[in-house]
Write a protein that holds these residues in place. Structure first.
Motif, mmCIF file in Angstrom:
data_model
loop_
_atom_site.group_PDB
_atom_site.id
_atom_site.type_symbol
_atom_site.label_atom_id
_atom_site.label_comp_id
_atom_site.label_asym_id
_atom_site.label_seq_id
_atom_site.Cartn_x
_atom_site.Cartn_y
_atom_site.Cartn_z
ATOM 1 N N ALA A 45 0.818 -1.222 0.000
ATOM 2 C CA ALA A 45 0.000 0.000 0.000
ATOM 3 C C ALA A 45 0.852 1.272 0.000
ATOM 4 N N ILE A 46 1.877 1.300 0.823
ATOM 5 C CA ILE A 46 2.690 2.522 0.931
ATOM 6 C C ILE A 46 3.560 2.698 -0.308
ATOM 7 N N PHE A 47 4.158 1.610 -0.742
ATOM 8 C CA PHE A 47 4.965 1.659 -1.978
ATOM 9 C C PHE A 47 4.101 2.114 -3.152
ATOM 10 N N LEU A 48 2.915 1.555 -3.292
ATOM 11 C CA LEU A 48 2.038 1.934 -4.411
ATOM 12 C C LEU A 48 1.715 3.423 -4.355
ATOM 13 N N SER A 49 1.417 3.921 -3.164
ATOM 14 C CA SER A 49 0.998 5.326 -3.094
ATOM 15 C C SER A 49 2.157 6.256 -3.434
ATOM 16 N N ASP A 50 3.368 5.890 -3.077
ATOM 17 C CA ASP A 50 4.527 6.714 -3.454
ATOM 18 C C ASP A 50 4.880 6.546 -4.930
ATOM 19 N N LEU A 51 4.887 5.305 -5.384
ATOM 20 C CA LEU A 51 5.260 5.039 -6.782
ATOM 21 C C LEU A 51 4.280 5.718 -7.748
ATOM 22 N N ALA A 52 2.999 5.589 -7.452
ATOM 23 C CA ALA A 52 1.979 6.115 -8.366
ATOM 24 C C ALA A 52 2.134 7.615 -8.571
ATOM 25 N N ARG A 53 2.591 8.316 -7.520
ATOM 26 C CA ARG A 53 2.761 9.772 -7.638
ATOM 27 C C ARG A 53 4.023 10.152 -8.396
ATOM 28 N N GLN A 54 4.835 9.168 -8.727
ATOM 29 C CA GLN A 54 6.025 9.405 -9.561
ATOM 30 C C GLN A 54 5.806 8.928 -10.994
ATOM 31 N N VAL A 55 4.602 8.454 -11.270
ATOM 32 C CA VAL A 55 4.282 7.979 -12.621
ATOM 33 C C VAL A 55 3.325 8.981 -13.246
ATOM 34 N N HIS A 56 3.761 9.611 -14.325
ATOM 35 C CA HIS A 56 2.969 10.691 -14.906
ATOM 36 C C HIS A 56 2.239 10.199 -16.143
ATOM 37 N N LEU A 57 1.219 9.408 -15.873
ATOM 38 C CA LEU A 57 0.385 8.792 -16.905
ATOM 39 C C LEU A 57 -1.043 8.748 -16.379
ATOM 40 N N ASP A 58 -2.008 8.520 -17.279
ATOM 41 C CA ASP A 58 -3.364 8.246 -16.808
ATOM 42 C C ASP A 58 -3.320 6.920 -16.061
ATOM 43 N N ALA A 59 -3.895 6.906 -14.871
ATOM 44 C CA ALA A 59 -3.768 5.697 -14.058
ATOM 45 C C ALA A 59 -4.980 5.505 -13.161
ATOM 46 N N THR A 60 -5.279 4.260 -12.856
ATOM 47 C CA THR A 60 -6.261 3.929 -11.833
ATOM 48 C C THR A 60 -5.612 2.946 -10.866
ATOM 49 N N PHE A 61 -6.252 2.789 -9.712
ATOM 50 C CA PHE A 61 -5.733 1.884 -8.678
ATOM 51 C C PHE A 61 -6.695 0.726 -8.476
ATOM 52 N N ASP A 62 -6.151 -0.410 -8.185
ATOM 53 C CA ASP A 62 -6.961 -1.520 -7.697
ATOM 54 C C ASP A 62 -6.109 -2.267 -6.671
ATOM 55 N N PHE A 63 -6.752 -3.126 -5.902
ATOM 56 C CA PHE A 63 -6.015 -3.882 -4.884
ATOM 57 C C PHE A 63 -6.487 -5.317 -4.878
ATOM 58 N N ILE A 64 -5.567 -6.191 -4.555
ATOM 59 C CA ILE A 64 -5.852 -7.614 -4.521
ATOM 60 C C ILE A 64 -5.326 -8.150 -3.191
ATOM 61 N N GLY A 65 -6.035 -9.113 -2.633
ATOM 62 C CA GLY A 65 -5.615 -9.646 -1.338
ATOM 63 C C GLY A 65 -5.315 -11.128 -1.430
ATOM 64 N N VAL A 66 -4.264 -11.548 -0.750
ATOM 65 C CA VAL A 66 -3.920 -12.967 -0.723
ATOM 66 C C VAL A 66 -3.542 -13.382 0.688
ATOM 67 N N SER A 67 -3.711 -14.647 0.967
ATOM 68 C CA SER A 67 -3.127 -15.170 2.192
ATOM 69 C C SER A 67 -2.484 -16.499 1.845
ATOM 70 N N SER A 68 -1.469 -16.842 2.610
ATOM 71 C CA SER A 68 -0.759 -18.088 2.367
ATOM 72 C C SER A 68 -1.046 -19.031 3.512
ATOM 73 N N TYR A 69 -1.143 -20.273 3.204
ATOM 74 C CA TYR A 69 -1.306 -21.250 4.266
ATOM 75 C C TYR A 69 -0.010 -21.378 5.021
ATOM 76 N N GLY A 70 -0.135 -21.649 6.310
ATOM 77 C CA GLY A 70 1.003 -21.529 7.206
ATOM 78 C C GLY A 70 0.910 -20.090 7.657
ATOM 79 N N THR A 71 0.641 -19.844 8.950
ATOM 80 C CA THR A 71 0.390 -18.462 9.324
ATOM 81 C C THR A 71 1.648 -17.648 9.134
ATOM 82 N N ARG A 72 1.443 -16.448 8.670
ATOM 83 C CA ARG A 72 2.577 -15.616 8.313
ATOM 84 C C ARG A 72 3.063 -14.809 9.508
ATOM 85 N N SER A 73 2.461 -15.007 10.656
ATOM 86 C CA SER A 73 2.910 -14.224 11.805
ATOM 87 C C SER A 73 4.173 -14.824 12.408
#
Ligand code: IMP
Ligand code: MG
Length: 182
Positions: A43-71
Motif C-alpha cells: 500500500a505505501i509503496f504503491l501510493s509513493d510510486l503512483a505519484r512518480q508515474v505521470h500517466l493516466d492511471a487507476t488503482f486496484d487492490f488484490i488480497g492474498v493469504s498463504s497457508y502456514g500463518t505468516r505471523s
C-alpha cells in the motif's frame, strides 16, 4: 525492546522510487495503466510510486493469504506453497496495462500465483513492480520488471512491510533481529 537496524533509509527509498516511476512513465508513454497493489504490504509503496508515474492511471487492490500463518515466519519460516485469494480486483482487467505492485519478492509463490490469475483476464500487458527482492529465497523462477532493491536474506519491516501486522508505518525499512537475538 526490539533493536531495529535501518537497512534502507526513507531518503534512499524515495530516490529509488522516483527512478522507478520515471522508468515506468517512459516505458508506457501515451498509454494508461492500472496499478494493482497486493494488500497490505504494497500500500505505501504503491501510493509513493503512483505519484512518480505521470500517466493516466487507476488503482486496484488484490488480497492474498498463504497457508502456514505468516505471523511466525521469521527464521525458518516457509509458506506451504499454497496461496489463496482473499480479495479480487474490482475493475475489468481485459485489455489493460496492469502493473502488479508488490512489497517484496521472497519465494516468488505469491507473485507467480497472482500473475497467472491476472493473465487469465487477458490484459494488454502485465508487469511486476517490486520494491524489494530476496533472490536467495526464490523457489519459483520469477523476476520483477521494475525492482527497487536487492536485499540479503533478512526479515525486514517498515514502509508497508510487517511482522505480525506491526511496524508497517515505519518510514524506513529495517531489519528485525531473529527472536533469539532479541
Ligand atoms: P513469497 O510468496 O514467498 O514471495 O512472499 C511474498 C510475501 O511475503 C510478501 O508480499 C510479504 O508479505 C511477505 N514477506 C516476505 N519476506 C518478508 C520480509 O522480510 N518482511 C515482511 N514480509 C515479508
Ligand atoms: Mg505482501
Amino acid at each position: 525492546m526490539n533493536e531495529l537496524r535501518i537497512l534502507l533509509s526513507r531518503e534512499q527509498i524515495a530516490a529509488r522510487v522516483a527512478e522507478m516511476g520515471a522508468t515506468i512513465t517512459r516505458d508506457f508513454a501515451g498509454e494508461a495503466i492500472i496499478f494493482v497493489g497486493v494488500l497490505k504490504g504494497a500500500a505505501i509503496f504503491l501510493s509513493d510510486l503512483a505519484r512518480q508515474v505521470h500517466l493516466d492511471a487507476t488503482f486496484d487492490f488484490i488480497g492474498v493469504s498463504s497457508y502456514g500463518t505468516r505471523s511466525d515466519r521469521q527464521e525458518g519460516w516457509d509458506s506451504s506453497g499454497e496461496v489463496r485469494l482473499t480479495k479480487d480486483v474490482d475493475q475489468k482487467m481485459a485489455g489493460r496495462n496492469i502493473l502488479l505492485v508488490e512489497d517484496i519478492l521472497d519465494t516468488g509463490l505469491t507473485i507467480t500465483y497472482l500473475k497467472r490469475m491476472l493473465m487469465a483476464h487477458q490484459p494488454k500487458t502485465l508487469r511486476i513492480a517490486a520494491l524489494l527482492d530476496k533472490p536467495s529465497r526464490r523457489k519459483l523462477p520469477i523476476e520483477a520488471d521494475y525492482l527497487g532493491f536487492t536485499i540479503p536474506d533478512e526479515f525486514v519491516v517498515g514502509y508497508g512491510l510487517d511482522y505480525a501486522e506491526q511496524y508497517r508505518n515505519l518510514p524506513d525499512i529495517c531489519v528485525l533481529p531473529a527472536p533469539k537475538a532479541r
